[in-house]
Each structure stands twice: as C-alpha cells, then as structure tokens.
Design an enzyme around this catalytic site. Structure first.
Site, PDB file in Angstrom:
ATOM      1  N   ASN A 183      43.500  55.098  38.562  1.00 55.37           N
ATOM      2  CA  ASN A 183      42.848  54.038  39.330  1.00 55.37           C
ATOM      3  C   ASN A 183      43.521  53.934  40.707  1.00 55.37           C
ATOM      4  O   ASN A 183      44.733  53.709  40.793  1.00 55.37           O
ATOM      5  CB  ASN A 183      42.975  52.731  38.543  1.00 55.37           C
ATOM      6  N   HIS A 242      44.720  50.292  44.380  1.00 53.55           N
ATOM      7  CA  HIS A 242      45.800  49.734  45.193  1.00 53.55           C
ATOM      8  C   HIS A 242      46.215  50.631  46.355  1.00 53.55           C
ATOM      9  O   HIS A 242      47.010  50.220  47.192  1.00 53.55           O
ATOM     10  CB  HIS A 242      46.960  49.303  44.293  1.00 53.55           C
ATOM     11  N   ARG A 293      46.194  46.182  56.461  1.00 48.01           N
ATOM     12  CA  ARG A 293      46.229  46.341  57.916  1.00 48.01           C
ATOM     13  C   ARG A 293      44.852  46.601  58.516  1.00 48.01           C
ATOM     14  O   ARG A 293      44.717  46.730  59.731  1.00 48.01           O
ATOM     15  CB  ARG A 293      47.154  47.514  58.289  1.00 48.01           C
ATOM     16  N   HIS A 342      37.601  50.287  41.027  1.00 49.41           N
ATOM     17  CA  HIS A 342      36.942  49.037  40.644  1.00 49.41           C
ATOM     18  C   HIS A 342      36.369  48.433  41.922  1.00 49.41           C
ATOM     19  O   HIS A 342      37.114  47.939  42.769  1.00 49.41           O
ATOM     20  CB  HIS A 342      37.976  48.090  39.998  1.00 49.41           C
ATOM     21  N   ARG A 350      35.005  45.592  43.338  1.00 54.66           N
ATOM     22  CA  ARG A 350      34.859  44.168  43.023  1.00 54.66           C
ATOM     23  C   ARG A 350      33.785  43.540  43.889  1.00 54.66           C
ATOM     24  O   ARG A 350      33.538  43.975  45.011  1.00 54.66           O
ATOM     25  CB  ARG A 350      36.187  43.446  43.269  1.00 54.66           C
ATOM     26  N   ARG A 386      37.701  43.188  47.629  1.00 48.01           N
ATOM     27  CA  ARG A 386      39.064  42.927  48.115  1.00 48.01           C
ATOM     28  C   ARG A 386      39.886  44.204  48.332  1.00 48.01           C
ATOM     29  O   ARG A 386      40.805  44.206  49.111  1.00 48.01           O
ATOM     30  CB  ARG A 386      39.808  41.968  47.184  1.00 48.01           C
ATOM     31  N   GLU A 411      34.578  51.078  37.733  1.00 50.53           N
ATOM     32  CA  GLU A 411      34.661  49.811  36.979  1.00 50.53           C
ATOM     33  C   GLU A 411      33.875  48.785  37.761  1.00 50.53           C
ATOM     34  O   GLU A 411      34.048  48.665  38.982  1.00 50.53           O
ATOM     35  CB  GLU A 411      36.120  49.354  36.869  1.00 50.53           C
ATOM     36  N   THR A 417      43.917  40.308  38.511  1.00 53.39           N
ATOM     37  CA  THR A 417      43.424  41.546  37.907  1.00 53.39           C
ATOM     38  C   THR A 417      42.528  41.161  36.731  1.00 53.39           C
ATOM     39  O   THR A 417      42.437  39.984  36.377  1.00 53.39           O
ATOM     40  CB  THR A 417      44.604  42.449  37.459  1.00 53.39           C
ATOM     41  N   THR A 418      41.858  42.160  36.137  1.00 50.92           N
ATOM     42  CA  THR A 418      40.920  41.892  35.044  1.00 50.92           C
ATOM     43  C   THR A 418      41.634  41.153  33.906  1.00 50.92           C
ATOM     44  O   THR A 418      42.720  41.541  33.491  1.00 50.92           O
ATOM     45  CB  THR A 418      40.357  43.238  34.512  1.00 50.92           C
ATOM     46  N   GLU A 474      36.336  50.935  26.096  1.00 51.10           N
ATOM     47  CA  GLU A 474      37.689  50.968  26.649  1.00 51.10           C
ATOM     48  C   GLU A 474      38.428  49.763  26.072  1.00 51.10           C
ATOM     49  O   GLU A 474      38.092  48.615  26.360  1.00 51.10           O
ATOM     50  CB  GLU A 474      37.695  50.906  28.179  1.00 51.10           C
ATOM     51  N   HIS A 489      44.854  49.126  30.943  1.00 55.95           N
ATOM     52  CA  HIS A 489      45.295  47.876  31.550  1.00 55.95           C
ATOM     53  C   HIS A 489      46.749  47.568  31.201  1.00 55.95           C
ATOM     54  O   HIS A 489      47.075  47.387  30.031  1.00 55.95           O
ATOM     55  CB  HIS A 489      44.418  46.651  31.202  1.00 55.95           C
ATOM     56  N   GLY A 490      47.558  47.580  32.227  1.00 53.01           N
ATOM     57  CA  GLY A 490      48.981  47.263  32.059  1.00 53.01           C
ATOM     58  C   GLY A 490      49.807  48.404  31.481  1.00 53.01           C
ATOM     59  O   GLY A 490      50.977  48.224  31.169  1.00 53.01           O
ATOM     60  N   GLY A 528      46.389  52.437  36.601  1.00 57.06           N
ATOM     61  CA  GLY A 528      46.436  52.287  38.051  1.00 57.06           C
ATOM     62  C   GLY A 528      47.751  51.786  38.598  1.00 57.06           C
ATOM     63  O   GLY A 528      48.520  52.536  39.207  1.00 57.06           O
ATOM     64  N   PHE A 529      48.030  50.527  38.357  1.00 58.55           N
ATOM     65  CA  PHE A 529      49.122  49.845  39.044  1.00 58.55           C
ATOM     66  C   PHE A 529      50.466  50.557  38.914  1.00 58.55           C
ATOM     67  O   PHE A 529      51.194  50.729  39.893  1.00 58.55           O
ATOM     68  CB  PHE A 529      49.221  48.397  38.537  1.00 58.55           C
TER      69      PHE A 529
END
Ligand code: PXP
Length: 239
Positions: free
Chosen positions: A9, A12, A20, A45, A47, A51, A72, A102-103, A153, A193-194, A215-216
């Site tokens: 993902n 980010h 910026r 994702h 959104r 964002r 997503e 986050t989700t 998922e 997730h996570g 992702g993160f």
C-alpha cells in the site's frame, strides 16, 4: 515454496507528497520500485476526502507502470464510477469514516445487501475481482459471500493491537478459524491492517492465505532503508 502475494500500500508515499503539495515523492516511481523488488501488486486507498491518493495517482500508475493494481474504496456510487473508469485489477470494499486516521475494522454489512450486491456485480462484470474487508467473524464472511464477493480480506487490526499481549493467541486463532471458513466457501483469502515486520509471520502462515496487504510499516521502514529493501524484507518474511 508457498507463494503468499504481497500487496504494498503506497498511500503514505502520497501523504508525504501532499504535505508539500509538490510532485515528489512520486507514486509512479514508488509503484516501479514495488514491482521491481518483490511486491505482487500496488495497493491504493482512494479516500472520498482525497487526503493522500488522488484520482491522478490511480490514472498514472495504471498507464505508466505495468503491474497489478488493487484499489481500496468505500462502497459508494461515486467510487464505483471511479473504479469502472480506471479498471484496477481488484477492489476491496472498505468502511470509511471522515475523521478516522485509518480504516476502523471490517465492513458492517447488515441491511446493505441490495446496494452492495449491485456494486459487486457491476465491478465483477467489468472483470474486477472484488474483496470485502471483514472482521474475522463468520456472520460477516458469509454475508460477503452471499453478496457475490470473490475474496475476503480479514481485518488484522485487533491481532496487531494484541501483539505481545495475552490476547494475541486468541486473536490469531480467530483469524485462523475465519480463514478456514473463507476457504470452505471457496473464496480467496487475504488479510491486512497493522501488519509489520514483527507480527506478520503467523498471519502469513495461516492455512490457505493468498495475499497480505501492508502499507504503513513498509513505508515507515523505507524512510530508513529505502523502499526496495523494505519491500524485499517483507516479502522474505511472508514466504
Ligand atoms: N487493508 C485495508 C483494507 C486497509 O484499509 C489498509 C489501510 O489502508 C491496509 C490493509 C493496510 O494497513 P496498514 O497501512 O496498517 O498496513
């Protein structure tokens, strides 16, 4: 060797760019690195508040890089239109709250059957594989199956939050049991997730796991070691 696919993902990467309002870091460049270093697909994702990922990210990655795209998105008419326009290879329907960081957990499916069934049918009709982000609960999994989803998922947030605590074994067991049901229903099994470099291995080893979306933790590690190394390391951990 069992092949568990890795969806990386890149939301980010876009978060950093949006900070910026400039061109860098570029999601197209990120996608090239992901595909070139063991990532099986690029996950974005889009959104509703745009964002991080923008429609143009989806469009540019689709047209400028060769590789699988997993989108997503919230289950809305607007997002369905976007998906049908850019034709990602697969879509995961996720819940979306306006102020969440986050989700937050899997989809709440009760009372939404006709609406979701229609979205899934339209996406499937366009050749897009559809998964539903679901908590590891039999009711949610069966409901998504009955609506025509190809894949589930499993939401791993609770497992990730329980890492290192007593509850961890119980949360892992819930994911394993949910995984059995998904396979029994002859669906693809995904999870995410996570997940990070410490907690990912037991989830990757769940019987029948087809794909992990992460992702993160990968983008965070990439800040220090580079995206190529961060993706490669995660890929090795899930094999
Ligand atoms: N799967 C789904 C359905 C998600 O919504 C997200 C977050 O966008 C992820 C996986 C990846 O989560 P994380 O960034 O915590 O790895």
């Amino acid at each position: 060797m069992r092949h568990v696919k890795l969806g990386v993902n890149i939301d980010h990467v876009a978060t950093l760019r949006q900070a910026r309002g400039e061109k860098n870091p570029d999601t197209v460049e990120a996608a090239r690195v992901v595909y070139g270093s063991g990532g099986d697909m690029v996950v974005m994702h889009l959104r509703q508040d745009r964002r991080h990922i923008q429609d143009s990210d989806l469009e540019r990655v689709r047209h400028e890089v060769k590789g699988l795209i997993h989108l997503e998105m919230a289950a809305t008419a607007e997002m369905e239109k976007v998906a049908l326009k850019y034709k990602p290879d697969s879509v995961c329907l996720v819940p979306e709250g306006p102020r969440e960081l986050t989700t937050q957990g899997g989809m709440k499916l009760d009372g939404r059957k006709p609406e979701l069934e229609k979205i899934i049918k339209n996406l499937s009709g366009a050749g897009i594989e559809v998964s539903v982000f679901a908590d590891p609960e039999p009711g949610a999994i069966r409901a998504a199956h009955n609506m025509g989803a190809d894949a589930i998922e499993l939401c791993t947030s609770k497992y990730s939050e329980a890492w290192g605590k007593k509850l961890q074994a119980k949360e892992l067991e819930k994911l394993q049991l949910a995984g059995f049901l998904v396979k029994e229903l002859d669906m693809e099994l995904h999870a995410g997730h996570g997940l990070d470099y410490y907690n990912v291995a037991p989830v990757a080893r769940i019987e029948g796991m087809d794909c992990l979306n992460i992702g993160f933790s990968i983008i965070s590690r990439a800040v220090f070691v580079g995206l190529k190394t961060a993706v490669g390391e995660m890929k090795r951990l899930i094999q």
